[in-house]
Scaffold this motif. Structure first.
Motif, PDB file in Angstrom:
ATOM      1  N   ALA A 102       0.827  -1.211   0.000  1.00  0.00           N
ATOM      2  CA  ALA A 102       0.000   0.000   0.000  1.00  0.00           C
ATOM      3  C   ALA A 102       0.858   1.257   0.000  1.00  0.00           C
ATOM      4  O   ALA A 102       0.573   2.215  -0.730  1.00  0.00           O
ATOM      5  CB  ALA A 102      -0.918  -0.011   1.216  1.00  0.00           C
ATOM      6  N   ILE A 103       1.897   1.269   0.797  1.00  0.00           N
ATOM      7  CA  ILE A 103       2.767   2.447   0.880  1.00  0.00           C
ATOM      8  C   ILE A 103       3.429   2.719  -0.468  1.00  0.00           C
ATOM      9  O   ILE A 103       3.527   3.871  -0.916  1.00  0.00           O
ATOM     10  CB  ILE A 103       3.839   2.265   1.969  1.00  0.00           C
ATOM     11  CG1 ILE A 103       3.181   2.143   3.356  1.00  0.00           C
ATOM     12  CG2 ILE A 103       4.840   3.412   1.940  1.00  0.00           C
ATOM     13  CD1 ILE A 103       2.485   3.374   3.841  1.00  0.00           C
ATOM     14  N   ALA A 104       3.869   1.677  -1.150  1.00  0.00           N
ATOM     15  CA  ALA A 104       4.531   1.847  -2.442  1.00  0.00           C
ATOM     16  C   ALA A 104       3.578   2.478  -3.456  1.00  0.00           C
ATOM     17  O   ALA A 104       3.964   3.376  -4.218  1.00  0.00           O
ATOM     18  CB  ALA A 104       5.028   0.496  -2.951  1.00  0.00           C
ATOM     19  N   ILE A 105       2.325   2.036  -3.465  1.00  0.00           N
ATOM     20  CA  ILE A 105       1.359   2.571  -4.425  1.00  0.00           C
ATOM     21  C   ILE A 105       0.933   3.976  -4.028  1.00  0.00           C
ATOM     22  O   ILE A 105       0.728   4.842  -4.887  1.00  0.00           O
ATOM     23  CB  ILE A 105       0.153   1.625  -4.543  1.00  0.00           C
ATOM     24  CG1 ILE A 105       0.621   0.280  -5.076  1.00  0.00           C
ATOM     25  CG2 ILE A 105      -0.919   2.217  -5.451  1.00  0.00           C
ATOM     26  CD1 ILE A 105      -0.401  -0.814  -4.982  1.00  0.00           C
ATOM     27  N   ALA A 106       0.802   4.226  -2.739  1.00  0.00           N
ATOM     28  CA  ALA A 106       0.475   5.579  -2.282  1.00  0.00           C
ATOM     29  C   ALA A 106       1.544   6.565  -2.732  1.00  0.00           C
ATOM     30  O   ALA A 106       1.246   7.672  -3.184  1.00  0.00           O
ATOM     31  CB  ALA A 106       0.342   5.603  -0.759  1.00  0.00           C
ATOM     32  N   GLY A 107       2.789   6.165  -2.625  1.00  0.00           N
ATOM     33  CA  GLY A 107       3.870   7.040  -3.062  1.00  0.00           C
ATOM     34  C   GLY A 107       3.816   7.334  -4.545  1.00  0.00           C
ATOM     35  O   GLY A 107       4.186   8.421  -4.993  1.00  0.00           O
ATOM     36  N   LYS A 108       3.318   6.397  -5.306  1.00  0.00           N
ATOM     37  CA  LYS A 108       3.256   6.546  -6.763  1.00  0.00           C
ATOM     38  C   LYS A 108       2.047   7.354  -7.214  1.00  0.00           C
ATOM     39  O   LYS A 108       2.137   8.109  -8.190  1.00  0.00           O
ATOM     40  CB  LYS A 108       3.219   5.151  -7.395  1.00  0.00           C
ATOM     41  CG  LYS A 108       3.247   5.134  -8.910  1.00  0.00           C
ATOM     42  CD  LYS A 108       3.289   3.699  -9.413  1.00  0.00           C
ATOM     43  CE  LYS A 108       3.314   3.633 -10.938  1.00  0.00           C
ATOM     44  NZ  LYS A 108       3.327   2.226 -11.411  1.00  0.00           N
ATOM     45  N   HIS A 109       0.904   7.205  -6.526  1.00  0.00           N
ATOM     46  CA  HIS A 109      -0.346   7.764  -7.049  1.00  0.00           C
ATOM     47  C   HIS A 109      -1.065   8.765  -6.143  1.00  0.00           C
ATOM     48  O   HIS A 109      -1.830   9.583  -6.648  1.00  0.00           O
ATOM     49  CB  HIS A 109      -1.329   6.624  -7.341  1.00  0.00           C
ATOM     50  CG  HIS A 109      -0.916   5.711  -8.441  1.00  0.00           C
ATOM     51  ND1 HIS A 109      -0.708   6.138  -9.735  1.00  0.00           N
ATOM     52  CD2 HIS A 109      -0.669   4.368  -8.437  1.00  0.00           C
ATOM     53  CE1 HIS A 109      -0.365   5.101 -10.485  1.00  0.00           C
ATOM     54  NE2 HIS A 109      -0.322   4.019  -9.727  1.00  0.00           N
ATOM     55  N   ALA A 110      -0.891   8.679  -4.835  1.00  0.00           N
ATOM     56  CA  ALA A 110      -1.753   9.438  -3.932  1.00  0.00           C
ATOM     57  C   ALA A 110      -1.428  10.929  -3.937  1.00  0.00           C
ATOM     58  O   ALA A 110      -0.263  11.323  -3.833  1.00  0.00           O
ATOM     59  CB  ALA A 110      -1.646   8.897  -2.507  1.00  0.00           C
ATOM     60  N   ASP A 111      -2.453  11.746  -4.065  1.00  0.00           N
ATOM     61  CA  ASP A 111      -2.322  13.174  -3.783  1.00  0.00           C
ATOM     62  C   ASP A 111      -2.467  13.402  -2.285  1.00  0.00           C
ATOM     63  O   ASP A 111      -1.838  14.296  -1.716  1.00  0.00           O
ATOM     64  CB  ASP A 111      -3.386  13.967  -4.539  1.00  0.00           C
ATOM     65  CG  ASP A 111      -3.226  13.832  -6.047  1.00  0.00           C
ATOM     66  OD1 ASP A 111      -2.139  14.177  -6.540  1.00  0.00           O
ATOM     67  OD2 ASP A 111      -4.175  13.376  -6.707  1.00  0.00           O
TER      68      ASP A 111
END
Length: 265
Positions: A182-191
């Motif tokens: 989750a952290i890896a994807i948040a870093g890639k996509h989350a505003d």
């Protein structure tokens, strides 16, 4: 640093300590609940995703219709509709809400709820699918010509949407989850990265992990902290009330609702 206050709405009266009552969809309740947030000065409301509840797109559309300024945060689970269709639906809702939409990507953390809608992927695979899903959303929202895609979970040819979001380049994307995936994807996509209320030291560690993940992609990220304010005339009375609430939750098992009033710095 700006701060936004985010509330939540449901389609019937309910909470962790109050069982749902009345009609499953009480249209007047949704109207009054939405307008109460707007009058109180909230910046945005969360419309949750439930495997046994009302369709969030329609609830969000109605909440936008009965308010003027209030922002919307629509919880959306990848995997149940195609991302190309989701991109058009979200862009359409952004138009009809006057550019007030944000989308909260919920990858899904409970197998029981996922299975109800026919999703049997394991935890890390759900996050991998969410990664590809959000990537597709962003491509469709910003493409100026038809695009092809051949991925692990989705494939399409010459996809295009004439409907682009009002907000540029697209509505804010919220994302949560504390696992490494989750952290890896948040870093890639989350505003905006959303976390639950937790001890400040633990929140700081999570924030640092998310910031480090975002840095790998040359991105910055904001944070949303969800909490349940417990109000009383004095601090002692508030703590007393908090202890009674904890006991009630323990006795009843709680009546979980997705989304809490939160503060986003």
């Amino acid at each position: 640093m700006s701060v936004e206050f985010i509330g939540m709405i449901g389609t019937q009266p309910a909470s962790e300590i109050h069982p749902p009552r009345g009609a499953t969809i009480d249209v007047d309740y949704v109207r009054r609940f939405s307008q109460a947030h707007e009058r109180a000065g909230f910046d945005r409301i969360l419309i949750g995703y439930f495997s046994n509840g009302a369709d969030g797109f329609i609830v969000a559309s109605y909440a936008a219709f009965v308010t003027q300024r209030l922002g919307l945060m629509l919880a959306h689970r990848p995997g149940f509709i195609a991302p190309t269709l989701a991109a058009r639906k979200l862009a359409t809702l952004d138009h009809f809400s006057g550019g007030r939409l944000a989308v909260h990507i919920i990858s899904g953390g409970d197998d029981t709820y996922q299975n109800r809608d026919g999703d049997f992927l394991a935890h890390d695979e759900r996050y991998a699918r969410a990664d590809e899903y959000v990537e597709v959303l962003r491509r469709i929202w910003t493409a100026d010509k038809p695009v092809d895609h051949q991925g692990r979970y989705y494939a399409f040819r010459r996809a295009f949407s004439d409907v682009k979001p009002v907000q540029k380049p697209y509505p804010p994307i919220y994302f949560g989850g504390s696992s490494d995936a989750a952290i890896a994807i948040a870093g890639k996509h989350a505003d905006v990265y959303a976390l639950w209320g937790e001890p400040l030291a633990e929140a700081a560690k999570t924030n640092a992990r998310v910031r480090a993940a975002a840095t790998l992609h040359g991105r910055g990220v904001r944070f949303s902290l969800s909490m349940r304010p417990i109000l009383a005339p004095s601090e002692d009375e508030a703590w007393s009330r908090a202890r009674r609430i904890i006991e009630t939750v323990r006795e009843t098992g709680g009546h979980a609702m997705l989304g809490a009033p939160s503060k986003t710095p």
